[in-house]
Scaffold this active site. Structure first.
Site, PDB file in Angstrom:
ATOM      1  CG  ASP A   1      -0.221  -0.060   2.638  1.00  0.00           C
ATOM      2  OD1 ASP A   1       0.834   0.302   2.478  1.00  0.00           O
ATOM      3  OD2 ASP A   1      -0.918   0.025   3.730  1.00  0.00           O
TER       4      ASP A   1
ATOM      5  CG  PHE B   1      -5.750   3.248   5.916  1.00  0.00           C
ATOM      6  CD1 PHE B   1      -6.986   3.534   5.992  1.00  0.00           C
ATOM      7  CD2 PHE B   1      -5.206   2.609   7.046  1.00  0.00           C
ATOM      8  CE1 PHE B   1      -7.962   3.277   6.727  1.00  0.00           C
ATOM      9  CE2 PHE B   1      -6.292   2.361   7.961  1.00  0.00           C
ATOM     10  CZ  PHE B   1      -7.521   2.582   8.048  1.00  0.00           C
TER      11      PHE B   1
ATOM     12  CG  ASP C   1      -5.981  -5.220   2.077  1.00  0.00           C
ATOM     13  OD1 ASP C   1      -6.517  -4.484   1.468  1.00  0.00           O
ATOM     14  OD2 ASP C   1      -5.563  -4.830   3.352  1.00  0.00           O
TER      15      ASP C   1
ATOM     16  CB  CYS D   1     -10.006 -27.150   8.200  1.00  0.00           C
ATOM     17  SG  CYS D   1      -8.777 -25.909   7.942  1.00  0.00           S
TER      18      CYS D   1
ATOM     19  CB  CYS E   1      -5.278 -25.358   8.552  1.00  0.00           C
ATOM     20  SG  CYS E   1      -5.984 -25.340  10.179  1.00  0.00           S
TER      21      CYS E   1
ATOM     22  CB  CYS F   1      -8.235 -28.578  11.145  1.00  0.00           C
ATOM     23  SG  CYS F   1      -9.002 -26.954  11.770  1.00  0.00           S
TER      24      CYS F   1
ATOM     25  CG  HIS G   1      -8.929 -22.539  11.323  1.00  0.00           C
ATOM     26  ND1 HIS G   1      -9.288 -23.937  10.647  1.00  0.00           N
ATOM     27  CD2 HIS G   1      -9.783 -21.856  11.542  1.00  0.00           C
ATOM     28  CE1 HIS G   1     -10.498 -23.702  10.710  1.00  0.00           C
ATOM     29  NE2 HIS G   1     -11.022 -22.521  10.992  1.00  0.00           N
TER      30      HIS G   1
HETATM   31 ZN   LIG Z   1      -8.172 -25.374  10.120  1.00  0.00          ZN
END
Ligand SMILES: [Zn+2]
Length: 391
Positions: free
Chosen positions: A103, A107, A277, A315, A317, A320, A346
């Protein structure tokens, strides 16, 4: 009206255009950048200080991220953009070989409130780190981003809160236009794309004029700024419904800055936005809030201390695959660092998987009929969390 660039450093191809029936402006595309290809609609995790908080580059990749955002304001102050350049540029410095968007710092600088003064030439501000005085101009914001070596740089702008009085919005929008032209004139790095920022607040006339002005300049993409602030979802939707149709014939990608909850992303994709984003998924993860299909788990809840199940059954990830809710609940209570890492893995995986589902639905031609189902999966994540762009 348009003067599209998409010259050297970025190519955007719409792979699934919106249906002629006009039921949605959602589309899929591929954005080809110096360090790789980004499938859109896409969400960019935020790496404020050249790191997505708590994750290694391998873990960021594993969440499915194809592009990340880094903050020019933060990296200018610390460690310094020139130091990063001396050390080989941002990609090498943080060992991330996929695309990066920086960016412009507008901001963050303008959000400093009493710590900054805006004039026609730029913004003078005091560092939030040590109180030292600095000055950002469009030229410096571009030079810093060229030194960092991001795939996409963004023009320096003056954002205002959506609810600001019209005169304040008009003044900032006009200045943003002059700064857009200066940003373009200052930009010289041929392997870096440059996006311009539309302002105009919630005022239909100012927003339309800003959209048309920014689109008339040879930027590589169009950022929709000044949203994901204090506006209501209905006000945001109305602003997108006004601005995006003005870009219907424009071949460039559209990026809504600062939006991060899956429910909000879905509505904006429906209205034709390609890129997003936000710090939100990672920030709430570090507070112990895990996003799951249909809602969220507050892992600090005592009930999870004895729950042997994964946070989310299907999931992929790191959290998980390997650990139980009980273990994560324990880590949070003990304030163990692994808690923040696993929870961030996650929530980013959930968010990026959600966007993949949205893209699949658009490609399959089942969007917007699939929105009801996707809204259920997104849960009620817009309520009371704010969009939270700043880090
Ligand atoms: Zn997960």
């Amino acid at each position: 009206m348009t003067a599209p660039s998409l010259g050297g450093a970025a190519r955007f191809d719409v792979t699934t255009p919106p249906p002629a029936s006009g039921t949605t402006r959602a589309r899929t595309g591929t954005l080809t950048l110096t360090h790789g290809v980004v499938e859109t609609p896409q969400f960019m995790p935020v790496g404020t200080n050249a790191t997505v908080k708590a994750l290694s580059p391998d873990e960021i990749r594993e969440t499915g991220a194809s592009i990340i955002l880094a903050n020019t304001y933060h990296l200018y102050l610390r460690p310094g953009h020139e130091r990063v350049a001396r050390l080989g540029g941002l990609h090498r410095y943080m060992d991330w070989d996929r695309p990066i968007l920086t960016d412009s710092g507008g901001f963050q600088v303008v959000s400093l409130g009493d710590l900054r003064v805006v004039d026609e030439d730029g913004v003078t501000f005091r560092s939030h780190l040590d109180g030292s005085t600095h000055r950002f101009t469009p030229e410096l914001a571009i030079a810093a981003q060229e030194a960092l070596g991001s795939d996409i740089a963004v023009a320096f702008d003056q954002p205002v809160f959506p609810s600001s009085p019209r005169a304040v919005v008009k003044d900032a929008t006009d200045r943003t236009h002059r700064w857009a032209e200066r940003s373009l004139a200052a930009h010289s790095r041929p392997d870096q794309a440059l996006f311009g920022i539309v302002q105009g607040g919630l005022d239909p006339e100012l927003r339309a004029a800003s959209t048309e002005f920014i689109a008339s300049l040879p930027f590589d993409g169009i950022c929709l700024g000044g949203l994901a602030g204090d506006e209501t979802p209905a006000q945001r939707d109305a602003t997108l419904d006004l601005a995006v149709p003005l870009l219907d014939d424009d071949p460039r990608p559209r990026y809504l800055m600062g939006l991060g909850s899956p429910a909000d992303l879905l509505e904006a994709v429906h209205r034709g936005v390609d890129l997003f984003d936000s710090v939100l998924p990672a920030r709430v993860a570090r507070n112990g809030q895990l996003w799951v299909p249909g809602g969220r788990l507050n892992i600090r809840n005592r009930a999870f201390m004895d729950d042997p199940n994964p946070v989310q059954d299907d999931c992929p990830c790191l959290l998980c695959r390997r650990f139980s809710r009980a273990y994560l609940a324990h880590l949070f209570r003990a304030k163990e660092l692994l808690a923040y890492r696993l929870a961030t893995c996650h929530n980013l995986t959930f968010t990026l998987d959600f966007m993949a589902r949205v893209r699949a639905s658009i490609r399959a031609g089942t969007f917007p009929a699939s929105m009801a189902e996707l809204r259920v999966r997104a849960g009620r994540m817009s309520d009371g969390e704010g969009a939270g762009k700043s880090a």
